[in-house]
Every structure is written in structure tokens, then in C-alpha cells.
Design a protein around this motif. Structure first.
Motif, PDB file in Angstrom:
ATOM      1  N   ILE A 123      73.232  72.754  76.114  1.00  0.00           N
ATOM      2  CA  ILE A 123      73.669  73.370  74.856  1.00  0.00           C
ATOM      3  C   ILE A 123      74.744  72.521  74.171  1.00  0.00           C
ATOM      4  O   ILE A 123      74.686  72.278  72.967  1.00  0.00           O
ATOM      5  N   GLU A 124      75.697  72.070  74.963  1.00  0.00           N
ATOM      6  CA  GLU A 124      76.800  71.298  74.352  1.00  0.00           C
ATOM      7  C   GLU A 124      76.364  69.908  73.898  1.00  0.00           C
ATOM      8  O   GLU A 124      76.946  69.341  72.980  1.00  0.00           O
ATOM      9  N   GLU A 181      67.666  82.293  86.416  1.00  0.00           N
ATOM     10  CA  GLU A 181      67.135  83.618  86.739  1.00  0.00           C
ATOM     11  C   GLU A 181      66.477  84.226  85.493  1.00  0.00           C
ATOM     12  O   GLU A 181      67.025  84.120  84.386  1.00  0.00           O
ATOM     13  N   ASN A 191      63.390  84.224  79.043  1.00  0.00           N
ATOM     14  CA  ASN A 191      64.804  83.827  78.958  1.00  0.00           C
ATOM     15  C   ASN A 191      65.341  83.592  80.361  1.00  0.00           C
ATOM     16  O   ASN A 191      65.243  84.468  81.216  1.00  0.00           O
ATOM     17  N   LEU A 220      68.631  82.474  82.791  1.00  0.00           N
ATOM     18  CA  LEU A 220      70.101  82.416  82.857  1.00  0.00           C
ATOM     19  C   LEU A 220      70.501  81.546  84.039  1.00  0.00           C
ATOM     20  O   LEU A 220      70.122  81.842  85.176  1.00  0.00           O
ATOM     21  N   GLY A 280      76.098  81.003  83.674  1.00  0.00           N
ATOM     22  CA  GLY A 280      76.071  82.051  82.640  1.00  0.00           C
ATOM     23  C   GLY A 280      75.538  81.593  81.295  1.00  0.00           C
ATOM     24  O   GLY A 280      75.752  82.256  80.283  1.00  0.00           O
ATOM     25  N   TYR A 281      74.830  80.469  81.269  1.00  0.00           N
ATOM     26  CA  TYR A 281      74.226  79.989  80.016  1.00  0.00           C
ATOM     27  C   TYR A 281      72.730  80.316  80.045  1.00  0.00           C
ATOM     28  O   TYR A 281      72.038  79.988  81.019  1.00  0.00           O
ATOM     29  N   ALA A 282      72.254  80.947  78.965  1.00  0.00           N
ATOM     30  CA  ALA A 282      70.848  81.351  78.916  1.00  0.00           C
ATOM     31  C   ALA A 282      70.092  80.540  77.868  1.00  0.00           C
ATOM     32  O   ALA A 282      70.623  80.245  76.798  1.00  0.00           O
ATOM     33  N   ILE A 283      68.866  80.196  78.205  1.00  0.00           N
ATOM     34  CA  ILE A 283      68.011  79.430  77.277  1.00  0.00           C
ATOM     35  C   ILE A 283      66.621  80.059  77.280  1.00  0.00           C
ATOM     36  O   ILE A 283      66.114  80.483  78.321  1.00  0.00           O
ATOM     37  N   GLY A 284      66.004  80.114  76.100  1.00  0.00           N
ATOM     38  CA  GLY A 284      64.651  80.651  75.977  1.00  0.00           C
ATOM     39  C   GLY A 284      63.615  79.590  76.329  1.00  0.00           C
ATOM     40  O   GLY A 284      63.713  78.456  75.880  1.00  0.00           O
ATOM     41  N   SER A 320      73.610  88.079  76.734  1.00  0.00           N
ATOM     42  CA  SER A 320      74.526  86.959  76.474  1.00  0.00           C
ATOM     43  C   SER A 320      74.034  86.082  75.329  1.00  0.00           C
ATOM     44  O   SER A 320      74.825  85.371  74.709  1.00  0.00           O
ATOM     45  N   GLN A 321      72.737  86.127  75.037  1.00  0.00           N
ATOM     46  CA  GLN A 321      72.205  85.301  73.949  1.00  0.00           C
ATOM     47  C   GLN A 321      72.333  85.975  72.582  1.00  0.00           C
ATOM     48  O   GLN A 321      71.865  85.420  71.588  1.00  0.00           O
ATOM     49  N   HIS A 360      64.206  85.860  69.996  1.00  0.00           N
ATOM     50  CA  HIS A 360      63.488  84.744  69.368  1.00  0.00           C
ATOM     51  C   HIS A 360      62.560  85.265  68.271  1.00  0.00           C
ATOM     52  O   HIS A 360      61.370  84.942  68.245  1.00  0.00           O
ATOM     53  N   ALA A 397      78.768  77.604  72.166  1.00  0.00           N
ATOM     54  CA  ALA A 397      79.058  76.234  72.611  1.00  0.00           C
ATOM     55  C   ALA A 397      78.393  75.217  71.692  1.00  0.00           C
ATOM     56  O   ALA A 397      78.921  74.129  71.463  1.00  0.00           O
TER      57      ALA A 397
END
Lengths: 167, 504
Positions: free
Chosen positions: A28-29, A44, A58, A60, A64-68, B237-238, B244, B336
Motif C-alpha cells: 500500500i505504501e 486471512e 478481501n 487481511l 492489519g492491512y487488508a487488500i481486495g 478496516s477497509q 469494491h 497509508a
């Protein structure tokens, strides 16, 4: 040559879950740097939405960062547990193309999965109530009810004699 | 001459605070329904304990502070200011005891963020929170949005004057109807209607986008409460990005835009005054500032080559700008990513629109569109004055439900409040920079706290220093009260310290 290729393919498939994955924070950063690049991400499952032949999953990560993750719907069907309060979701590793602002999905940050592996199945989490806490809550509730009505009664009785008491 | 504080003054404030606390005691029981539905029986005791502690404290307080003295303006202003501080530690109990936050200070931070409809959060593992706790967080925002004091007064109001005064203290002084109890009921009615409509819309869209029915409905209720109260808490959290879905973003956008409009405006439009949409100074101001800020943000993102497609650029820029301007705090971009990817110029502009804020008499925060409109009109009036002959009388008026002449007193009042926000913003940014964060992120985060927005550049986290957490709690509180009530409270404290408290 053919045997060596098959061996390498089997080895890669088996090794996939063990391959080092990028952290959500790093992706993300440094989204600009990873944009359009093949990445591996592990996390997870916290949400699944099927959209026709495809699905959003999704993930996690530990930090604690979540991405689709955009993947074929058949992959999503393999998921047994979605993480929430009383469940630990399946742990999934995906390899695919990272998009900082996916043109196909309205500019969302996502990963289009080419490889989708369930590393560990999720489980239910036992959340039985704490008996001392339950007992404390009952005692406090009883005290609150008693005090509320007792003081209310005293006030009402005093109001009959004196308009307002002064402390 | 400033009047002396008497013991009776403190009793009036304390007595009414305890009555408000009793309302909170009942509200703390509401999430138990959700806990029972989702079979979270381990969470039920936490809410019972919080509620019982609140009732015990408040009823003892009511008993010892009972007074027949009527509430005056000074009491109302103090009550409005102190009520949030009084309710915060009580509302924080379940957040702390369930481990939602890492410390009691963090729980207080989240409670204040909830009450002030800010949306900044120090909650840990939002995706694994109990359903009842997640509902409670959003419920706090809904209650905060429609005003815990309005709710309390509606239920407890004994005297019309007392209610009017406390209502004034909470910066909601533009009443819809002369009868304040009726006004409170109208506000609650409008809020509940939109909340239910929003929940249905969110749920239907989520189901149509492939989410399961249970999650869709639960999220729908929570997102609806947070969107209408321009809160910004999310059960994931998203945030909105979880789904989406463009359609989900549109529903959120509509809901928080509606929530950011003045309740008086809602009432006027619902009563058939459709022309108000085109004439109202607040609506015109929001339309202009939102359009301008979206275009400038999109232009800057284009200039710095952040996004490749024009449609993406506009969609991301518009949603983020609208979320910031209405002081909501929903995001479709990870915090972020905003801090790392968006240029400082955009963060600075976002900070400004966060402070401009939503409409007065709404669930939103910030300086408020009516004041921004008045300040802009005042500038034009001064220019007109300078250009006109000295014998000419230059007058200006603005339309908000009815035409009102723009007087120097009104302009001064608006500018004073705006100045107060600027002071808070400078103070918060300075403290954040002193804590070691970079200037642009500090401005963005402070703007978010002061304007009660909830967007974050990543500074707000359990790891942030405790003095900064306390500073942000103060900024959220002072920002919500539009500073004046806070200054009155500080004035009373200084008076009490200098001159003592008189018995009579």
C-alpha cells in the motif's frame, strides 16, 4: 528436458504457499512501485463477494492491512471460513498482478490473482462467557436498580416535607 | 460585569449532567440486543457493567445535586460543553473492557470520536470485533450526530426554557419550530427515517454485489448510521472499499450528503419548500466549494500524475473531497496510500475543506457552510462599499429559509468562529509536528480531528504518543462545540479559581 520442466512445475506449485509474500503495508505504501508487477500476498479471508464468474476476496495480513483480491469464483467457493469475531478465516496465499488504481475496478487498489492457494483452513473460536464477569454484572445491575429506586423514593418522600433538600 | 459562580450554578449543571448520564445508561443497554442476536453472550456483561456503573454514579449525583433553580444560558453552555466530557469515560467502559482498544485512554479516544461523529479510531482488529461492539461504535456516532443533549432533553425536558438554552449551547440554535421538544422530535424523526432508508439501500446494494445477507444487513445498518451522522466509523478496516462497488459508494455519498444538510433545510424541503434547494446560502456554498475543491484536487492529482485514467481521477477525488467536506470520513483509498501517494498540496487542500465543514444544524462539523457563505458575502460587501460613493448605503442579505440582512454583528460572529477553528488547527498541527510527524500529514490529521471528519494519513494509531491522543480528544471536543461553549467553560473555571465559589 520435458521431465525437468514437469518436475520444476510441480516443485513451484508445492513451494507456492512457502514463497515469501509482500506485506500489505509495503504494497500500500509503495503502491506506485508495485503497480502492474507480479506479487504474492498472504492473509486471512475477511470477506467474500461473488460477481458472476469472478469474486472479490478481501485478505487481511498479520499487520492489519487488508487488500481486495479479484479471482475466479471457483477459488472463492473453496473458502470454508470467513474471519469475524467468532471465526478465524481461511489463510490464503495469492500470486497475481498488483494494481495501484485498477482501471477495470474504478481505481481500487487490488490484486488480480493468477494463483490462489488455501494455506490453512480457518476455524471457529470458542467465546464462552466469563463467569466472574457475569456474576459481577449481575451484582452491579442489582446495586444500580436498588440505588436508583431507593434514592428516588427518598427524594419523593422528602419533597413532600421540604421542597428541595440542600446538601 | 461577569456574574460570580454560586454553589447553585454547579448544582444546576451537575444535576442536569447526571440526568443526561441516565439517558446514556439506557443507551448502553441497546447493543445487548445485537449481542443476543449474534449469540455474543460473553459481551453482554460488559454492557451491563457499563450501564450499571453509569446509573449508580448518575443517580447518586441526582440525589445530592437536586435543585429547583432553573437553567440559564451560562448553565446551558457549560452543560453542552461538559456533557461530552462526562459521557466519554462512561461510554468508553465497554470499548476498554472488551479489549476493543489497547488502553482506557484509547477507549476514551474512540468514545469521543464516536460522540463527536469524527471517525478517527484506535480500535484494534476492527474486522474481528464483536458484532455488538461494532454496532455500539456506530450507534455512538448516530447518537452523537443527532445530539445526545437533544435526545436527553426530548426525553427529560421539564421546562421549555431549559431545553431551548441547552439546545443553543450545542450550536444548534436555529430552531425549526418554536417548540423545542417538538423540534427535537422532528430531528429524531428525520434522522430515523433517513437511517432506515439508508440501511435498506445499503443492504440491497450489498446483496446485489454478492455479499451474504447477514453481513449486508448488519453492515447496512452500521454504514447508514455512520453515513447519516457524517461519522465515518466502518465495520471493516477497509471502510467503504470493502465492497469494491461503485453503487455502494454512491449510496454512501448520497447518505452523507443528506446528513450534512441542515435539519432546518430538511424540514423546509420536506414541508414543500422545494425552491429552498436553489436559494439556500448553505446549499449554494457547499455546491461551490465542493465543486471547486474536487476540480482542484483532481487537477493536482493529474498534474502530479498520480492516476492514469480521468474517470478514476474524478471518482477518487470526488469521493474523498465530498467525504472530507461533509466531515464524514469514509474513504475509498487506504490512509497509508493517501499519505504516501498523494502530494502535500492535495493534503493541504483536503485539510482546508475538512475545516470548512458541512452545514450548520446538521450532524457535520467544521466552520459550517452558512458561516463560510456569510464571510464570503461580507468580503464582497466590503469591496462594494469601497467602490461605492461615500454617501451610498451598501446592504447585503443572505437566504437561509428566509431572507436575512447581513449585519456586521452576524459577519463578526461568523469570523470569530472561523478564527477559533484556525487557532485550533494551528495548535493541533504544532503539537503533531512536535510529536515527530511531518507537516503535511500533521495538517491533514489535525484538520480531520478539528473538523470532526475521520480521514487519516496514518498518524492516528494505537502507537501514537499519549499526549497527542489527549490533544486530539480535545480538538474533536472543541471542534464539535464550535469553540464558544468551550471558551465559556474555560472562563467559568478561571473565574472559580480566581474568585472562588460563592455559596449563594
Amino acid at each position: 528436458m520435458k521431465k525437468a520442466f514437469i518436475f520444476a512445475a510441480i516443485l513451484l506449485t508445492l513451494m507456492a504457499p512457502l514463497a515469501s509474500s509482500e506485506s500489505g503495508q509495503a504494497l500500500i505504501e509503495n503502491a506506485g512501485r508495485f503497480d502492474g508487477m507480479p506479487v504474492t500476498f498472504r492473509g486471512e479471508v475477511i470477506g467474500v463477494m461473488t460477481r458472476g464468474d469472478f469474486a472479490w476476496v478481501n485478505l487481511l495480513d498479520n499487520e492489519g492491512y487488508a487488500i481486495g483480491i479479484w479471482c475466479p469464483a471457483e477459488n472463492a467457493k473453496k473458502i470454508s471460513f470467513i474471519g469475524d469475531y467468532s471465526h478465524v478465516g481461511d489463510n490464503v496465499q495469492v500470486a497475481g498482478t498488483f494494481h495501484m488504481a485498477c482501471t477495470e475496478h474504478g481505481g481500487d487498489l487490488d490484486i488480480h490473482a493468477d494463483n490462489f492457494t488455501i494455506v490453512a483452513q480457518g476455524r471457529e473460536v470458542d467465546k464462552s462467557p466469563s463467569l466472574p464477569l457475569a456474576a459481577l454484572s449481575i451484582v452491579l445491575a442489582a446495586v444500580a436498580i436498588f440505588i436508583t429506586f431507593y434514592l428516588w423514593r427518598i427524594r419523593k418522600e422528602r419533597e413532600k416535607i421540604l421542597p428541595w433538600p440542600s446538601y | 460585569m461577569i456574574p460570580y459562580l454560586t454553589k447553585e450554578d454547579f448544582k444546576v449543571i451537575g444535576f442536569n449532567l447526571c440526568r443526561i448520564g441516565n439517558v446514556l445508561g439506557f443507551l448502553l443497554l441497546v447493543p445487548i440486543i445485537v449481542a443476543v442476536i449474534y449469540k455474543e453472550f460473553d459481551i453482554v456483561p460488559h454492557f451491563i457493567i457499563a450501564s450499571a456503573v453509569t446509573f449508580i454514579l448518575c443517580n447518586v449525583g441526582i440525589h445530592f445535586l437536586q435543585t429547583d433553580k432553573k437553567m440559564e444560558l451560562k448553565h446551558a453552555l457549560c452543560l453542552a460543553a461538559v456533557a461530552w466530557i462526562f459521557c466519554m469515560p462512561l461510554a468508553a467502559i465497554p470499548l476498554w473492557s472488551t479489549g476493543t482498544t489497547g488502553s482506557y485512554l484509547d477507549a476514551n479516544f474512540d468514545a469521543m470520536s464516536g460522540f463527536t461523529t469524527t471517525g478517527l479510531s484506535l480500535a484494534q482488529g476492527v474486522d474481528h470485533l464483536p458484532y455488538s461492539i461494532n454496532f455500539y461504535r456506530h450507534f455512538l456516532q448516530f447518537v452523537g450526530g443527532i445530539g445526545i443533549i437533544v435526545v436527553s432533553l426530548m426525553i427529560l425536558s421539564k421546562s421549555e426554557i431549559s431545553s431551548v438554552l441547552a439546545f443553543k449551547g450545542e450550536a444548534r440554535d436555529m430552531g425549526i419550530r418554536p417548540n423545542i421538544v417538538r423540534t427535537s422530535r422532528i430531528i429524531l424523526g428525520i434522522a430515523l427515517t433517513f437511517m432506515v432508508l439508508g440501511a435498506v439501500l445499503f443492504s440491497v446494494v450489498a446483496i446485489s454485489e454478492g455479499a451474504n445477507v447477514g453481513t449486508s444487513v448488519f453492515d447496512g445498518v452500521n454504514y447508514s448510521m455512520a453515513a447519516f451522522s457524517t461519522g465515518g466509523f466502518a465495520p471493516h478496516s477497509q471502510s467503504i472499499l470493502f465492497y469494491h462497488s461503485t453503487l455502494y459508494e454512491i449510496v454512501a455519498l448520497v447518505m452523507f450528503l443528506i446528513g450534512s444538510f441542515n435539519f432546518t433545510f430538511h424540514y423546509a424541503v420536506l414541508s414543500g419548500k422545494r425552491r429552498e434547494i436553489f436559494k439556500n446560502i448553505e446549499i449554494k456554498t457547499v455546491f461551490i466549494t465542493l465543486t471547486l475543491s474536487t476540480l482542484v484536487i483532481a487537477g493536482l492529482l493529474l498534474y502530479f500524475n498520480v492516476y492514469s485514467s480521468a474517470s478514476i481521477l474524478f471518482r477518487k477525488a470526488f469521493f474523498q473531497a465530498a467525504s472530507a467536506h461533509t466531515t464524514t470520513g469514509f474513504g475509498t483509498i487506504n490512509s497509508a496510500q493517501i499519505a504516501g501517494l498523494w502530494p502535500s498540496a492535495v493534503l493541504f487542500l483536503m485539510s482546508i475543506i475538512m475545516i470548512l465543514g458541512a452545514c450548520a444544524n446538521s450532524t457535520g462539523g467544521g466552520i459550517k457552510a452558512i458561516r463560510v457563505g456569510i464571510i464570503i458575502k461580507s468580503f464582497f460587501r466590503e469591496i462594494k462599499k469601497a467602490l461605492s460613493p461615500s454617501s451610498a448605503v451598501v446592504t447585503e442579505k443572505y437566504h437561509h429559509i428566509e431572507d436575512t440582512p447581513l449585519t456586521d454583528t452576524i459577519a463578526r460572529g461568523a469570523m470569530l468562529i472561523a478564527l477559533g477553528y484556525v487557532i485550533l488547527f494551528v495548535f493541533g498541527t504544532t503539537v503533531t509536528v512536535l510529536c515527530g510527524y511531518n507537516a503535511s500529514n500533521s495538517m491533514y490529521e489535525t484538520g480531520s480531528a478539528v473538523g470532526n471528519v475521520g480521514l487519516s494519513s496514518g498518524i492516528t494509531s494505537p502507537a501514537m504518543p499519549a499526549p497527542l491522543k489527549i490533544t486530539y480528544i480535545f480538538l474533536m471536543w472543541a471542534g464539535r462545540l464550535e469553540i464558544i461553549a468551550v471558551l465559556v467553560l474555560i472562563g467559568f473555571v478561571i473565574l472559580a479559581l480566581r474568585k472562588g465559589v460563592r455559596r449563594r
